[in-house]
Design an enzyme around this catalytic site. Structure first.
Site, short mmCIF file in Angstrom:
data_model
loop_
_atom_site.label_atom_id
_atom_site.label_comp_id
_atom_site.label_asym_id
_atom_site.label_seq_id
_atom_site.Cartn_x
_atom_site.Cartn_y
_atom_site.Cartn_z
N LYS A 1 -18.26 24.51 -63.51
CA LYS A 1 -18.62 25.85 -62.90
C LYS A 1 -17.55 26.70 -63.83
CE LYS A 1 -20.24 23.45 -59.79
NZ LYS A 1 -21.59 23.11 -59.41
C1 LIG Z 1 -21.60 21.64 -58.13
C2 LIG Z 1 -22.34 21.89 -57.11
C3 LIG Z 1 -21.97 21.49 -55.88
C4 LIG Z 1 -20.90 20.36 -55.58
O1 LIG Z 1 -19.59 21.20 -56.10
P1 LIG Z 1 -18.35 20.24 -55.94
O2 LIG Z 1 -17.23 21.11 -55.89
O3 LIG Z 1 -18.48 19.23 -57.31
O4 LIG Z 1 -18.34 19.58 -54.62
C5 LIG Z 1 -22.77 21.93 -54.92
N1 LIG Z 1 -23.81 22.60 -54.98
C6 LIG Z 1 -24.34 23.17 -56.00
C7 LIG Z 1 -25.55 23.93 -55.97
C8 LIG Z 1 -23.45 22.87 -57.11
O5 LIG Z 1 -23.98 23.16 -58.29
#
Ligand SMILES: *Cc1c(COP(=O)(O)O)cnc(C)c1O
Length: 373
Positions: free
Chosen positions: A176
């Site tokens: 992210k």
């Molecule tokens: C990355 C992601 C998650 C999970 O996030 P984490 O912090 O890795 O647990 C959940 N939903 C979406 C849409 C994502 O892109």
């Protein structure tokens, strides 16, 4: 994706290590406030990652066995898994072909009397139509959770994307735009919900370990309900505070590079690039393209051709219902999801990307597509 981390983050983490207080403490509290402010949310509750944040949100809402949670299949699998963690059944809704997001129509098609929550995702940073989805959920009396994992810095009708949302969960995974290694945040409007979320993420303790330590008097905690250990560390929060300050620049640069992709790829017949919806802006966390219909190869063929040129693309956003983990889920009719997941790929995009690197991606893609038409 490449994380954009520098010396400042390294120093901030080192400072926490030297302080001797490394678990959830003053830096986490500071990061929560700063992030909630940025997101236009009432309260921020830092958690270990977005997955635990979604889990916590459903637990807070009292979702459990026998309940259905409507989620898009077209998402990272954690969205659906969150429903499983509380013993509920994820029910998959299809998405809009332009945004990759659920709509009131796709949600309405699968909502039943057993639906007790909807998780809508701002997929890859593209906002879903918040007002329209909220209106549907309100009408049906169903709580709405935003999966804002990818969407820090995206906007909806001129405001931060999940501002005012009852519950939203965010991710700080390196994939992210803002990263703390692992990490997440739940944002909430209601003060009582925020208090309960804080307790739930820390074993159900009546007084947090950091508060007990800071009081200088003997104070015993009580465990008021069965909670979880979903805490973030102060080392992560210290990194997050620096990353948050850089985020506006990171988004500006991504949008600039995305604009350049649009210009260069606009010439390619039949290729469609992800773009802003009319009601908001994406932070371009993922720059995905849908391959032309007359391209005879598969997305793997394109990725392989790109790889041969040293370009690392990724398969498009996954369809959770096609994974073995959900093989026993009820058959779902998700034509748009299946089309997008099979026919799209994600192109490299990162803050440090040069125009020359971007040109290499574009020419590689053009050549790959030419090969099999
Ligand atoms: C990355 C992601 C998650 C999970 O996030 P984490 O912090 O890795 O647990 C959940 N939903 C979406 C849409 C994502 O892109």
């Amino acid at each position: 994706m490449k994380p954009f981390l520098g010396e400042e983050e390294a120093l901030a983490a080192a400072e926490v290590v030297r302080s001797g207080w490394v678990a959830q403490g003053p830096r986490v509290a500071e990061f929560e406030q700063a992030f909630a402010g940025y997101a236009g949310a009432g309260h921020g509750i830092a958690v270990s990652n977005c997955t635990t944040g979604l889990h916590l949100a459903l637990h807070l809402l009292g979702v459990g066995p026998g309940d259905e949670v409507v989620v898009p299949s077209f998402s990272f699998i954690a969205t659906a898994n969150a429903a499983k963690y509380v013993g509920a059944t994820p029910v998959f809704a299809d998405v809009d072909p332009a945004t990759g997001n659920v709509t009131p129509e796709t949600l309405d098609a699968v909502i039943t009397p057993r639906t007790t929550a909807v998780i809508a995702v701002h997929q890859g940073g593209v906002p879903f139509d918040v007002d329209a989805v909220r209106a549907l959920c309100d009408r049906r009396g169903i709580p709405l959770v935003h999966d804002s994992a990818c969407a820090a810095g995206s906007t909806y009708r001129g405001r931060p994307v999940s501002s005012g949302a009852a519950l939203a969960a965010w991710s700080f995974h390196p994939r992210k735009l803002l990263t703390t290694g692992e990490g997440g945040m739940v944002t909430a409007e209601d003060a009582e919900w925020a208090t309960r979320l804080r307790k739930l993420r820390e074993h159900g303790m009546s007084v947090s370990a950091a508060d007990r330590h800071a009081q200088g008097s003997v104070k015993l905690e009580a465990y008021e309900e069965v909670g979880f250990n979903f805490r973030m560390t102060d080392m992560q929060a210290a990194v997050g505070l620096i990353q948050l300050r850089k985020l506006p620049d990171v988004i500006a640069r991504r949008r600039e590079l995305a604009g350049r992709y649009h210009k260069l790829l606009g010439e390619v017949d039949g290729l469609r690039c992800v773009a802003d919806p009319e009601y908001g802006t994406t932070n371009y966390q993922s720059f995905w393209v849908v391959l032309p219909d007359d391209y005879a190869g598969t997305s793997v063929d394109v990725l392989t051709a790109l790889q041969a040129r040293g370009v690392s693309g990724r398969r498009g956003i996954m369809a959770s219902h096609l994974e073995p983990a959900y093989a026993d889920a009820p058959k779902a009719d998700l034509p748009v999801t299946e089309h997008l997941t099979r026919r799209s790929i994600i192109l490299p995009l990162y803050h440090q990307m040069t125009e020359a690197e971007q040109d290499t991606v574009v020419s590689g893609l053009v050549d790959a597509l030419r090969g099999t038409r």
